[in-house]
Write an enzyme that holds these catalytic residues in place. Structure first.
Site: not given
Length: 252
Positions: A10, A149, A181, A187
């Site tokens: 978070a 991943y 996306l 990220f």
């Protein structure tokens, strides 16, 4: 009584947006992450309905002790949003750093399943609960450099499908969200370790944003208790699954 949600990861991106949205919608939120200063800032922003709680998803002992480590009035967690996760590197499998693979597996798979395991008994005993996982379209559609991943996110999908079977007969819902996306988070910076390359990922696009993911979580939670949304795959309009690739001119 307000329902209690736990949101992992978070401190930024999806997790932060989800925590903000759920507090706004009237939930009490346990916000977890590794960066205490960011958790404290989020608590200062959102007030007493948010509990900042430092948690490293690689720390199995801390995860195992979590239910008893929470303040008494925060222990009956109704909603678990397993958002914490990451991608590291875009190298092809034969060139990849094995340490990156191990970190992705540890966080995206091992930590996620350990946390789910410790939170489920309480939900089952109370006959109420909702587990929401953050998967990815990478778990369905392969791409060069996606290797481990993508595999971790495929695991997330299959794990949640099996949870639905195990929880049949109990009022505990399970939903897997699979975004494509997405911008507005850390990220790509984490994955590529290069801000310029990370920005290039979104150049000329209008990607999904963390608020879009938070909106989807809010909608899933708002449905009647007898309704379970198993999976949602979502992409921005500018994205579609690629066709099959063919290498030409290869030597025999």
């Amino acid at each position: 009584m307000k329902q209690i949600a736990m949101v992992t990861g978070a401190t930024a991106g999806f997790g932060r947006a989800i925590a903000q949205r759920l507090v706004h919608d009237g939930y009490r939120v346990i916000a977890t992450g590794r960066r205490q200063e960011r958790l404290d800032a989020l608590a200062a922003e959102l007030g007493p309905d948010l509990l900042p709680f430092r948690l490293d998803m690689d720390d199995a002992a801390a995860i195992a002790a979590l239910p008893g480590s929470l303040p008494q009035e925060w222990r009956d967690v109704d909603i678990l949003v397993s958002n914490a996760g990451l991608a590291l590197g875009m190298e092809k499998a034969q060139e990849a750093d094995i340490a990156n693979w191990q970190t992705m597996i540890s966080t995206n798979v091992t930590g996620m399943v350990e946390l789910t395991r410790v939170m489920l008994p309480g939900m089952v005993a109370r006959e109420r609960g909702h587990v929401i996982t953050l998967g990815s379209t990478a778990g369905t559609y392969p791409y060069t450099g996606g290797n481990v991943y993508g595999a971790t996110k495929a695991f997330v999908r299959q794990f949640t499908r099996n949870l639905r079977c195990d929880l049949l007969g109990h009022n505990v819902r399970v939903t897997n969200l699979e975004p494509g996306l997405c911008g507005g988070s850390e990220f790509s910076q984490v994955r590529l370790r290069d801000n310029a390359k990370a920005e290039a990922v979104y150049e000329g696009t209008k990607p999904l944003l963390p608020t879009d993911i938070a909106e989807t979580v809010a909608w899933v939670l708002s449905l009647p208790r007898h309704v379970n949304i198993n999976e949602i795959e979502m992409m921005p309009v500018c994205q579609a699954a690629g066709g099959l690739a063919v290498a030409r001119g290869m030597k025999d």
